[in-house]
Structures are given as structure tokens and as C-alpha cells.
Design an enzyme around this catalytic site. Structure first.
Site, PDB file in Angstrom:
ATOM      1  N   ASP A  25       9.492  11.945   3.213  1.00 10.34           N
ATOM      2  CA  ASP A  25       8.195  11.347   2.523  1.00 10.34           C
ATOM      3  C   ASP A  25       6.848  11.745   3.145  1.00 10.34           C
ATOM      4  O   ASP A  25       6.845  12.120   4.290  1.00 10.34           O
ATOM      5  CB  ASP A  25       8.305   9.799   2.721  1.00 10.34           C
ATOM      6  CG  ASP A  25       7.541   9.164   1.714  1.00 10.34           C
ATOM      7  OD1 ASP A  25       7.144   9.553   0.773  1.00 10.34           O
ATOM      8  OD2 ASP A  25       7.323   7.887   2.182  1.00 10.34           O
ATOM      9  N   ASN A  73      11.682   7.438  -8.987  1.00 11.23           N
ATOM     10  CA  ASN A  73      10.605   8.402  -9.118  1.00 11.23           C
ATOM     11  C   ASN A  73       9.980   8.931 -10.254  1.00 11.23           C
ATOM     12  O   ASN A  73       8.893   9.284 -10.453  1.00 11.23           O
ATOM     13  CB  ASN A  73      10.680   9.706  -8.257  1.00 11.23           C
ATOM     14  CG  ASN A  73      10.652   9.439  -6.821  1.00 11.23           C
ATOM     15  OD1 ASN A  73      11.382  10.003  -5.635  1.00 11.23           O
ATOM     16  ND2 ASN A  73       9.582   8.686  -6.272  1.00 11.23           N
TER      17      ASN A  73
HETATM   18  C1  IPE Z   1      11.499   7.853  -1.412  1.00 14.15           C
HETATM   19  O1  IPE Z   1       9.904   8.173  -1.103  1.00 14.15           O
HETATM   20  C2  IPE Z   1      12.312   8.956  -2.399  1.00 14.15           C
HETATM   21  C3  IPE Z   1      12.101  10.240  -1.764  1.00 14.15           C
HETATM   22  C4  IPE Z   1      11.365  10.831  -0.666  1.00 14.15           C
HETATM   23  C5  IPE Z   1      12.486  11.158  -2.750  1.00 14.15           C
HETATM   24  P1  IPE Z   1       9.098   7.365  -2.164  1.00 14.15           P
HETATM   25  O2  IPE Z   1       7.644   7.913  -1.758  1.00 14.15           O
HETATM   26  O3  IPE Z   1       9.461   7.547  -3.742  1.00 14.15           O
HETATM   27  O4  IPE Z   1       9.371   6.051  -1.517  1.00 14.15           O
HETATM   28  P2  IPE Z   1       8.381   4.578  -2.006  1.00 14.15           P
HETATM   29  O5  IPE Z   1       8.191   4.487  -3.357  1.00 14.15           O
HETATM   30  O6  IPE Z   1       7.093   4.518  -1.146  1.00 14.15           O
HETATM   31  O7  IPE Z   1       9.258   3.174  -1.292  1.00 14.15           O
HETATM   32  C1  IPE Z   2       8.010  12.658  -0.925  1.00  9.87           C
HETATM   33  O1  IPE Z   2       6.559  12.542  -0.738  1.00  9.87           O
HETATM   34  C2  IPE Z   2       8.659  13.465  -1.905  1.00  9.87           C
HETATM   35  C3  IPE Z   2       9.069  12.784  -3.166  1.00  9.87           C
HETATM   36  C4  IPE Z   2       9.093  11.411  -3.465  1.00  9.87           C
HETATM   37  C5  IPE Z   2       9.365  13.513  -4.547  1.00  9.87           C
HETATM   38  P1  IPE Z   2       5.735  11.826  -1.722  1.00  9.87           P
HETATM   39  O2  IPE Z   2       5.249  12.185  -2.993  1.00  9.87           O
HETATM   40  O3  IPE Z   2       6.527  10.336  -1.839  1.00  9.87           O
HETATM   41  O4  IPE Z   2       4.584  11.640  -0.807  1.00  9.87           O
HETATM   42  P2  IPE Z   2       3.610  10.276  -0.480  1.00  9.87           P
HETATM   43  O5  IPE Z   2       4.447   9.273   0.068  1.00  9.87           O
HETATM   44  O6  IPE Z   2       2.822   9.921  -1.934  1.00  9.87           O
HETATM   45  O7  IPE Z   2       2.670  10.923   0.487  1.00  9.87           O
HETATM   46 MG    MG Z   3       6.250   8.655  -0.846  1.00 10.71          MG
END
Ligand code: IPE
Ligand code: IPE
Ligand code: MG
Length: 252
Positions: A25, A73
Site C-alpha cells: 500500500d 478497488n
Molecule cells: C489494499 O489497499 C489493497 C491493495 C493493496 C491491493 P487499499 O489502499 O485499497 O486499502 P484501503 O482502501 O485503504 O483500506
Molecule cells: C496500493 O497503493 C496499490 C493498489 C491498491 C492497487 P494505493 O494505490 O492504495 O496507494 P495509496 O494508499 O492511495 O497511497
Molecule cells: Mg491504499
């Protein structure tokens, strides 16, 4: 055969996790901090994946499971979702050959039927071309949700055991667990989440029952050897009791 369950038996504890699961993340915030589009963070995130796969291989991690795209997502802006799908396809096109040569068995878990046909075929080809590998098991969770996983396992268990409908008390872990997406692997010993959030976000909710959890403030594109070493050395100091007392462990 389903490998050991932490609730039915007591898994071994070594200094290196046999199975490491990671929520990668912070890609978006990594990019935003640099006045770059979020997509630039996802591109850098793929480089971090390559680094971590290699480092885990060197350290003897047998199973590495990475959360790449959750079932929630899809709620993101369409542009970002489309870019993530393209990036996933490009990465499979470029990396599967190398992974195959390195003895890595690649699996994608999640509901792949929601992906466009080209991506689905790349996933099936990757499964097929690496299926005889056994050096390391790399699993990418894509359109994955822990609740989806439990529900799809229940559905399959009911189809294969129709007698359960009239004898629901017969349903137990041993019957259900072979249908879970990670049935081929032992449960994760160590879980890492980068990006500062301390939550599971519908990742492997069944399998994380007794996993050691560690959270890093670093954004995923910045994750590498240093953080991995830190996580492993913390893991090696954990007393994994699995319900027992500390005294029972020292006396056994
Ligand atoms: C969790 O990250 C899913 C992945 C890393 C693929 P998110 O960024 O989607 O999680 P939330 O929404 O902050 O909980
Ligand atoms: C994790 O990084 C990757 C996916 C969920 C695809 P994020 O895209 O959630 O990055 P932040 O949390 O918005 O910084
Ligand atoms: Mg994230």
C-alpha cells in the site's frame, strides 16, 4: 492435500517465515508527495515487487503472496483502474518468462472472470507455463477479497458435498479449507502492510488467523532490503503461542 491449519494443529516456527503475505500500500501517496500522477507510483510499485521477490528468494521464503488489487478497488476512478489493468498485463508479458527460468510458480488468486479476456489468458498462460516450478510460490491476489474467498469455498463445498445441506453440523474446517484459494499453501507466518494503515482491507481474512502482523509507514515503492530485514528480525523474536501459555512453550 491441505497444508497444516493453525487452529487444527500447531505450525512450526522458524526464524524466516515460510509464507509471507504483503499488502503493498501507498503507491498513490508516494507519487502525490512527488507531484507525480498516482499511476507513476504504481509503476514504481512494480519495481518494488521485483526487488522483494528476489530478496525473498535469497532468504528462503517459500511462499510469497502479494495483494495487488482488491475486490473493492473497482471503486476507484476508471482511469486508474484501466491503468492498473494495463500495468498488470505488461508486467505479466515481461516478467513471466524470467520467473519461469528462476523456478518460480506463479498463481493469481481472486475472481479473474471480471478481467478482460486478454488479461485472463495471460493469467492462465502464466499458471500453465510455471506449473512445474517449485523453488518459490509467488501468488498475486487480484480482484481478491477475503469474504469472496470464503463464500466461493462454501459454494464449492456444498456442490461437492450435497449431503451438507441437510446435515450442516458436518461442515468443518477440513471439509471447507481445500476450496479456499490458498489451499495449496501453509497459512502466512508473517504479514506486512506498508503505507501506514493498520488494517486488513479484506485480504486473507481466513488465513491470517494466527499470522504475525507488522506495519510499516514506508510507502510500497520505497520498500526493500532494509525493511525486509527489519520485519524478519522482528518475526524471529516473536513467541508464537497458538493459544498455549508461555510456560508450556519453554517446558516443551
Ligand atoms: C489494499 O489497499 C489493497 C491493495 C493493496 C491491493 P487499499 O489502499 O485499497 O486499502 P484501503 O482502501 O485503504 O483500506
Ligand atoms: C496500493 O497503493 C496499490 C493498489 C491498491 C492497487 P494505493 O494505490 O492504495 O496507494 P495509496 O494508499 O492511495 O497511497
Ligand atoms: Mg491504499
Amino acid at each position: 492435500m491441505t497444508p497444516g491449519s493453525s487452529t487444527l494443529s500447531i505450525p512450526e516456527h522458524g526464524s524466516v517465515p515460510k509464507h509471507l503475505a504483503i499488502i503493498m500500500d501507498g503507491n498513490g501517496r508516494w507519487a502525490t508527495k512527488r507531484y507525480l500522477p498516482r499511476t507513476a507510483g504504481h509503476v514504481r510499485g512494480v519495481q518494488a515487487v521485483r526487488r522483494v521477490v528476489e530478496e525473498c528468494g535469497k532468504r528462503g521464503v517459500k511462499y510469497l503472496t502479494l495483494f495487488a488489487f482488491s475486490s473493492e478497488n473497482w471503486r476507484r476512478p476508471a482511469d486508474e483502474v484501466n491503468m492498473l489493468m494495463r500495468l498488470f498485463m505488461q508486467t505479466l508479458e515481461k516478467q513471466v518468462g524470467k520467473l519461469k527460468d528462476q523456478g518460480v510458480r506463479l498463481r493469481v488468486i481472486g475472481d479473474i472472470s471480471a478481467f478482460e479476456p486478454r488479461l485472463q489468458s495471460l493469467i492462465l498462460e502464466a499458471h500453465e507455463s510455471t506449473k512445474h516450478n517449485n523453488e518459490m510460490h509467488l501468488t498475486i491476489a487480484a480482484n481478491y477479497g477475503g469474504r469472496w474467498d470464503i463464500l466461493q469455498a462454501m459454494q464449492k463445498a456444498l456442490i461437492n458435498h450435497p449431503e451438507l445441506a441437510s446435515n450442516p453440523e458436518q461442515l468443518n474446517e477440513t471439509i471447507l479449507s481445500p476450496y479456499l484459494s490458498m489451499a495449496f499453501a501453509p497459512e502466512p507466518d508473517l504479514f506486512i502492510r506498508t503505507g501506514g494503515e493498520q488494517r486488513i482491507s479484506n485480504f486473507l481474512i481466513w488465513q491470517l488467523a494466527y499470522t504475525e502482523l507488522i506495519f510499516f509507514d514506508d510507502y510500497w515503492p520505497d520498500f526493500g532490503t532494509k525493511q525486509l530485514d527489519q520485519a524478519f528480525s522482528w518475526f524471529s523474536t516473536r513467541e508464537r503461542r497458538f493459544g498455549r501459555t508461555s510456560e508450556q512453550l519453554t517446558n516443551s
